[in-house]
Design an enzyme around this catalytic site. Structure first.
Site, mmCIF file in Angstrom:
data_model
loop_
_atom_site.group_PDB
_atom_site.id
_atom_site.type_symbol
_atom_site.label_atom_id
_atom_site.label_comp_id
_atom_site.label_asym_id
_atom_site.label_seq_id
_atom_site.Cartn_x
_atom_site.Cartn_y
_atom_site.Cartn_z
ATOM 1 C CD GLU A 26 -5.295 -10.843 -8.934
ATOM 2 O OE1 GLU A 26 -6.239 -10.216 -9.438
ATOM 3 O OE2 GLU A 26 -5.314 -11.308 -7.772
ATOM 4 C CE LYS A 28 -1.736 -17.144 -1.310
ATOM 5 N NZ LYS A 28 -1.426 -16.539 -0.006
ATOM 6 N NE ARG A 33 -9.329 -12.779 0.387
ATOM 7 C CZ ARG A 33 -9.782 -13.909 -0.142
ATOM 8 N NH1 ARG A 33 -9.186 -15.056 0.154
ATOM 9 N NH2 ARG A 33 -10.812 -13.896 -0.971
ATOM 10 C CD GLU A 82 -3.297 -11.362 1.804
ATOM 11 O OE1 GLU A 82 -2.713 -12.098 2.621
ATOM 12 O OE2 GLU A 82 -4.344 -11.688 1.221
ATOM 13 C CG PHE A 123 -7.247 -9.491 -4.411
ATOM 14 C CD1 PHE A 123 -8.442 -10.179 -4.407
ATOM 15 C CD2 PHE A 123 -6.371 -9.683 -3.348
ATOM 16 C CE1 PHE A 123 -8.786 -11.047 -3.377
ATOM 17 C CE2 PHE A 123 -6.692 -10.547 -2.304
ATOM 18 C CZ PHE A 123 -7.907 -11.219 -2.330
ATOM 19 C CD GLU A 187 1.899 -16.220 0.625
ATOM 20 O OE1 GLU A 187 1.383 -17.170 1.232
ATOM 21 O OE2 GLU A 187 1.356 -15.109 0.513
ATOM 22 N NE ARG A 203 -9.023 -24.317 0.585
ATOM 23 C CZ ARG A 203 -8.204 -23.330 0.916
ATOM 24 N NH1 ARG A 203 -7.471 -22.735 -0.031
ATOM 25 N NH2 ARG A 203 -8.137 -22.903 2.161
#
Length: 320
Positions: A26, A28, A33, A82, A123, A187, A203
């Site tokens: 995808e 970015k 966020r 986003e 997303f 980005e 993460r």
């Protein structure tokens, strides 16, 4: 009943995209966020730290309320995405979203929402009909999200800069998305494993982000012994202009050697900052220039092949 806020799952940073068959890619976008809770009574948007966005970006809330009748049978809904101000289909404007995010006065917020309207680029779908689905596979969540947004009239095959609501689609072709990122100066790219679950607050290595970095040589200006940052600059209008700081990317051995060189060649000192005359050049990676400062600079290498007078503002501008 679903909660309004979950701590977002975050991608791990890498220099390379995974290329296996079970990964997809995808764009970015450079924005905020944002988790978006939507039911009959409210549209609540929260940052990754739980701060409210719905009062700062009312144009998204107002737009969703006009779509409520199309999807109210699926409420409550929780989206991940986003919040952006789009420049083109593949790039968002970091500076404008930062300016809007600092606004507090209602009249200025209202004016900015008309002048620089934002878009919620979804997303992921985390809950629908009041049930969490974040433990479903990414592919299943993505298909459900696409079906949901199609009910609202969103064109899910492309991003529209004029829409307050968008769907971030994926591709299985890494070369195709790399090309789009380079052309439109996005980005970066996020790779996602099709089987990945959405785990709050971690993460994960099942989402990988690769930034679309720029590279340029800079003049080393000095070192701050208090915070451990090296200062760099370029030549602008026949003088040296400071453009940023770096501390990441340099090995302990390289860092110590550079500190010793600086201390042996001090031209002046300002508190804990040791300054030297222009002589040493370093190659840095960075995301972009923001207010004439480097965003996310990182040491790459020494540039002994480069004369410091070649590190100019003009060449940096051409590197955009």
């Amino acid at each position: 009943m679903i909660q309004h806020f979950l701590k977002p799952m975050l991608p791990s940073l890498s220099n390379e995209l995974p290329e296996e068959n079970h990964w997809v890619y995808e764009i970015k976008y450079d924005g905020f966020r944002c988790l978006l809770f939507w039911d009959h009574a409210n549209v609540i948007m929260t940052s990754r730290n739980g701060h409210p966005f719905h009062t700062i970006f009312p144009e998204v809330v107002d737009h969703l309320k006009t779509l409520e009748n199309n999807v109210k049978h699926l409420f409550p809904i929780l989206l991940d995405g986003e919040l952006c101000i789009l420049e083109n289909e593949n790039k968002a404007n970091f500076e404008l979203i930062q300016k809007r995010g600092r606004l507090k006065q209602p009249d200025k917020i209202e004016q900015a929402s008309r002048q620089y309207p934002s878009s919620y680029c979804a997303f992921d779908l985390l809950a629908i009909e009041g049930e969490y689905i974040h433990r479903h596979s990414f592919l299943d969540r993505k298909e459900k999200l696409q079906n949901l947004l199609q009910l609202t009239g969103v064109q899910t095959n492309k991003i529209s800069t004029d829409s307050r609501l968008n769907f971030i689609n994926f591709t299985s072709r890494s070369s195709e998305i790399r090309n789009r990122v380079q052309i439109d100066k996005s980005e970066g790219i996020v790779a996602k494993k099709l089987s990945s679950k959405w785990n709050p607050g971690i993460r994960t290595n099942e989402w990988i982000k690769v930034k679309n970095l720029k590279f340029h040589p800079f003049i080393l200006l000095g070192y701050d012994t208090e915070n451990g940052f090296f200062h760099v600059g370029v030549i602008k209008d026949h003088s040296v202009q400071f453009v940023g700081l770096f501390s990441h990317g340099i090995s302990p051995q390289e860092k110590e050697a550079l500190i010793q060189i600086i201390k042996k060649n001090i031209a002046s000192r300002n508190g804990s900052l040791f300054l030297i005359e222009p002589s040493i050049c370093v190659e840095l990676s960075y995301l972009e220039l923001y207010k004439n400062q480097l965003r996310q600079p990182r040491f790459v290498s020494f540039r002994f092949d480069t004369n410091w007078e070649e590190c100019t503002w003009e060449s940096l501008q051409k590197n955009k």
